[in-house]
Design an enzyme around this catalytic site. Structure first.
Site, PDB file in Angstrom:
ATOM      1  N   GLY A 107     -17.066 119.659 -95.031  1.00 25.22           N
ATOM      2  CA  GLY A 107     -16.595 120.620 -94.440  1.00 25.22           C
ATOM      3  C   GLY A 107     -14.797 120.403 -94.364  1.00 25.22           C
TER       4      GLY A 107
ATOM      5  N   LYS B 232     -15.229 104.805-104.085  1.00 25.74           N
ATOM      6  CA  LYS B 232     -16.106 104.066-104.505  1.00 25.74           C
ATOM      7  C   LYS B 232     -17.203 104.688-105.400  1.00 25.74           C
ATOM      8  CE  LYS B 232     -18.739 104.400-100.175  1.00 25.74           C
ATOM      9  NZ  LYS B 232     -19.256 103.436 -98.731  1.00 25.74           N
TER      10      LYS B 232
ATOM     11  N   THR C 115      -6.410 117.562-105.388  1.00 25.39           N
ATOM     12  CA  THR C 115      -5.180 117.935-105.722  1.00 25.39           C
ATOM     13  C   THR C 115      -5.383 117.912-107.347  1.00 25.39           C
ATOM     14  OG1 THR C 115      -4.054 116.090-105.635  1.00 25.39           O
ATOM     15  CG2 THR C 115      -3.636 117.412-103.870  1.00 25.39           C
ATOM     16  N   LYS C 116      -6.230 116.789-108.004  1.00 21.25           N
ATOM     17  CA  LYS C 116      -6.404 116.718-109.235  1.00 21.25           C
ATOM     18  C   LYS C 116      -7.805 116.383-109.664  1.00 21.25           C
ATOM     19  CE  LYS C 116      -4.739 111.734-108.667  1.00 21.25           C
ATOM     20  NZ  LYS C 116      -3.781 110.871-109.295  1.00 21.25           N
TER      21      LYS C 116
ATOM     22  N   HIS D 163       1.638 130.609-107.066  1.00 19.83           N
ATOM     23  CA  HIS D 163       2.910 131.278-107.140  1.00 19.83           C
ATOM     24  C   HIS D 163       4.148 130.376-107.788  1.00 19.83           C
ATOM     25  CE1 HIS D 163       0.921 134.489-104.604  1.00 19.83           C
ATOM     26  NE2 HIS D 163       0.298 133.174-104.066  1.00 19.83           N
TER      27      HIS D 163
END
Length: 201
Positions: free
Chosen positions: A143, A184, A166-167, A116
């Site tokens: 989970g 790792k 997020t990326k 949005h």
């Protein structure tokens, strides 16, 4: 030349209106199919598989989704063979969601493609957009993890429970946290020395 439909705009990542009648009808279809999937008898494996095959854009052999499952449209989700989603999975598929083979999703994993406007006045106009999510083969997402719009997760990656991705994350790594960062290499994965700074590149 006719203007693109709201659905075409949505799938192209352009601003669109979710109150468009075609999109409303498609969301209602998905809601009905999710409800039918949840209501199927525990022993009716074939019935649940048939519902999922109708709901998803495509679904590979041996795929299984444990109810309850929720999605916006379903038709914009493709998943490969032996895909498994545990209880409470949510996929907001206003943009394409591509899931590879042998992907495992823990309970309450959420995959978002919807976005949005950040500006409140613009957001109030009702226009929104989306960005696709791609998950490679052999990925395990723990989970409660959340995958945000526009993210690609490479083959063989393991995402820790409760992470917020997020990326993009590379193939063959173990990553966790909020925001999710590479920790790792995954066992059997490629050398992750290039990501030793842990920034998730």
């Amino acid at each position: 030349m006719s203007s693109p439909s709201m659905r075409q705009r949505m799938l192209a990542g352009e601003p669109y209106r979710a109150d468009d009648p075609e999109l409303v009808a498609l969301r209602r279809r998905a809601t009905r199919l999710c409800a039918a999937h949840a209501a199927a008898a525990p022993e009716d494996d074939a019935g649940r598989t048939a519902i999922l095959a109708e709901l998803f854009g495509s679904l590979g052999p041996g795929a299984e989704v444990t109810a309850p499952f929720r999605c916006d449209y379903g038709a914009h989700v493709t998943a490969g063979e032996r895909f498994y989603a545990n209880f409470g999975c949510v996929i907001l598929d206003v943009a394409p969601v591509r899931i590879g083979d042998r992907v495992l999703l823990g309970p309450n994993v959420q995959i978002y493609t919807a976005t949005h406007p950040l500006d409140a006045a613009e957001r109030a106009t009702g226009w929104e957009s989306g960005a696709p999510v791609t998950i490679g083969d052999d990925v395990w997402i723990g989970g409660g993890a959340i995958v945000l719009p526009g993210v690609t997760i490479g083959d063989g990656a393991v995402i820790g429970a409760g992470s917020v991705v997020t990326k993009d994350l590379p193939a063959g790594v173990i990553a966790a946290g909020n925001p999710c960062r590479v920790l790792k290499p995954a066992p059997g994965g490629p050398d992750a020395a290039g990501w030793a700074n842990g920034d998730g590149r």
